[in-house]
Scaffold this active site. Structure first.
Site, PDB file in Angstrom:
ATOM      1  CG  HIS A 178    -109.138   7.187  69.675  1.00 40.65           C
ATOM      2  ND1 HIS A 178    -107.787   6.997  69.795  1.00 40.65           N
ATOM      3  CD2 HIS A 178    -109.375   7.375  68.344  1.00 40.65           C
ATOM      4  CE1 HIS A 178    -107.230   7.071  68.597  1.00 40.65           C
ATOM      5  NE2 HIS A 178    -108.173   7.291  67.700  1.00 40.65           N
ATOM      6  CG  HIS A 201    -110.945   1.844  63.255  1.00 35.13           C
ATOM      7  ND1 HIS A 201    -111.388   2.762  62.321  1.00 35.13           N
ATOM      8  CD2 HIS A 201    -109.724   2.288  63.655  1.00 35.13           C
ATOM      9  CE1 HIS A 201    -110.485   3.711  62.170  1.00 35.13           C
ATOM     10  NE2 HIS A 201    -109.457   3.452  62.970  1.00 35.13           N
TER      11      HIS A 201
HETATM   12  O1  3AM Z   1    -106.328   5.645  65.510  1.00 38.83           O
HETATM   13  P1  3AM Z   1    -107.451   5.878  64.548  1.00 38.83           P
HETATM   14  O2  3AM Z   1    -107.323   5.118  63.279  1.00 38.83           O
HETATM   15  O3  3AM Z   1    -108.807   5.755  65.150  1.00 38.83           O
HETATM   16  O4  3AM Z   1    -106.457   6.918  61.708  1.00 38.83           O
HETATM   17  C1  3AM Z   1    -106.140   8.125  62.328  1.00 38.83           C
HETATM   18  C2  3AM Z   1    -106.398   8.172  63.808  1.00 38.83           C
HETATM   19  O5  3AM Z   1    -107.468   7.393  64.169  1.00 38.83           O
HETATM   20  C3  3AM Z   1    -107.067   9.146  61.763  1.00 38.83           C
HETATM   21  O6  3AM Z   1    -107.293  10.106  62.786  1.00 38.83           O
HETATM   22  C4  3AM Z   1    -106.937   9.579  64.043  1.00 38.83           C
HETATM   23  C5  3AM Z   1    -105.936  10.462  64.718  1.00 38.83           C
HETATM   24  O7  3AM Z   1    -104.799  10.587  63.945  1.00 38.83           O
HETATM   25  N1  3AM Z   1    -106.463   9.789  60.613  1.00 38.83           N
HETATM   26  C6  3AM Z   1    -105.186  10.202  60.484  1.00 38.83           C
HETATM   27  N2  3AM Z   1    -104.990  10.749  59.282  1.00 38.83           N
HETATM   28  C7  3AM Z   1    -106.164  10.693  58.620  1.00 38.83           C
HETATM   29  C8  3AM Z   1    -106.612  11.120  57.341  1.00 38.83           C
HETATM   30  N3  3AM Z   1    -105.805  11.725  56.476  1.00 38.83           N
HETATM   31  C9  3AM Z   1    -107.112  10.077  59.478  1.00 38.83           C
HETATM   32  N4  3AM Z   1    -108.379   9.888  59.120  1.00 38.83           N
HETATM   33  C10 3AM Z   1    -108.734  10.308  57.887  1.00 38.83           C
HETATM   34  N5  3AM Z   1    -107.898  10.911  57.026  1.00 38.83           N
END
Ligand code: 3AM
Length: 177
Positions: free
Chosen positions: A36, A118
């Site tokens: 995703h 990303h």
């Molecule tokens: O797999 P991705 O990177 O696209 O990076 C985390 C993940 O996305 C992001 O939210 C998605 C589901 O967990 N994520 C997790 N913690 C986060 C935070 N504290 C966050 N993005 C921003 N701030």
């Protein structure tokens, strides 16, 4: 619950991305159904707020967005995750803004962070990078795939477990519908 809003990777990109992931070791490869592009991470959200977000997302008024995968990147000095960059097309950036406003209208506070679109491919225990993984990164530095159109935006629940996050779709909105 812990939640975020994302574009599932368009179908046309699943096969090429899964083929790229075939060469990846040294960590937990993100399963095809979980690939995703995060638009807005919401953190912990109350059930009634989730219901409002779901309602608004199902009625979202936005056009499909072009997705072009363009190069490789990673988060953390010690590479805790590896991803493909997504070109920040104007339509994609605007959609992330719209989704963020939906979440805020429902009463959440979306963390202020620069939007760096990303697709996470691999999560790993942070630390030294194996020669195999270094080679993979060098070999794929100039990967370019797309554009393909994303026409679905999904609200996901994310449960963190020892064997990785479990994503459960809670609601979806269609772009261009
Ligand atoms: O797999 P991705 O990177 O696209 O990076 C985390 C993940 O996305 C992001 O939210 C998605 C589901 O967990 N994520 C997790 N913690 C986060 C935070 N504290 C966050 N993005 C921003 N701030």
């Amino acid at each position: 619950m812990r939640a975020f809003i994302a574009l599932p990777l368009p179908d046309a990109l699943l096969e090429p991305v899964a083929a790229l992931q075939d060469g990846l070791e040294d960590g937990r490869v993100v399963p095809e159904e979980d690939l995703h592009i995060t638009l807005a991470f919401l953190g912990e959200v109350r059930g009634d707020v989730i219901a409002d977000i779901a309602d608004m997302l199902e009625r979202i008024d936005a056009m499909p967005v072009p997705i072009t995968l363009d190069g490789v990147g990673g988060f953390g000095d010690d590479l805790r995750s590896l991803h493909l960059h997504v070109q920040p097309a104007g339509e994609l950036v605007a959609l992330a803004g719209k989704v963020k406003r939906i979440a805020e209208m429902a009463g959440t506070t979306v963390p202020r962070r620069r939007f760096t679109p990303h697709v996470t491919l691999l999560r790993r225990t942070p630390g030294p990078v194996s020669p195999n993984l270094n080679r993979w990164i060098a070999d794929h530095a100039h990967t370019k795939i797309g554009p393909e159109w994303a026409d679905e935006v999904v609200l996901y629940q994310s449960d963190l477990t020892k064997s990785g996050p479990i994503y459960t779709p809670l609601a979806e909105g269609w772009l261009g519908a």
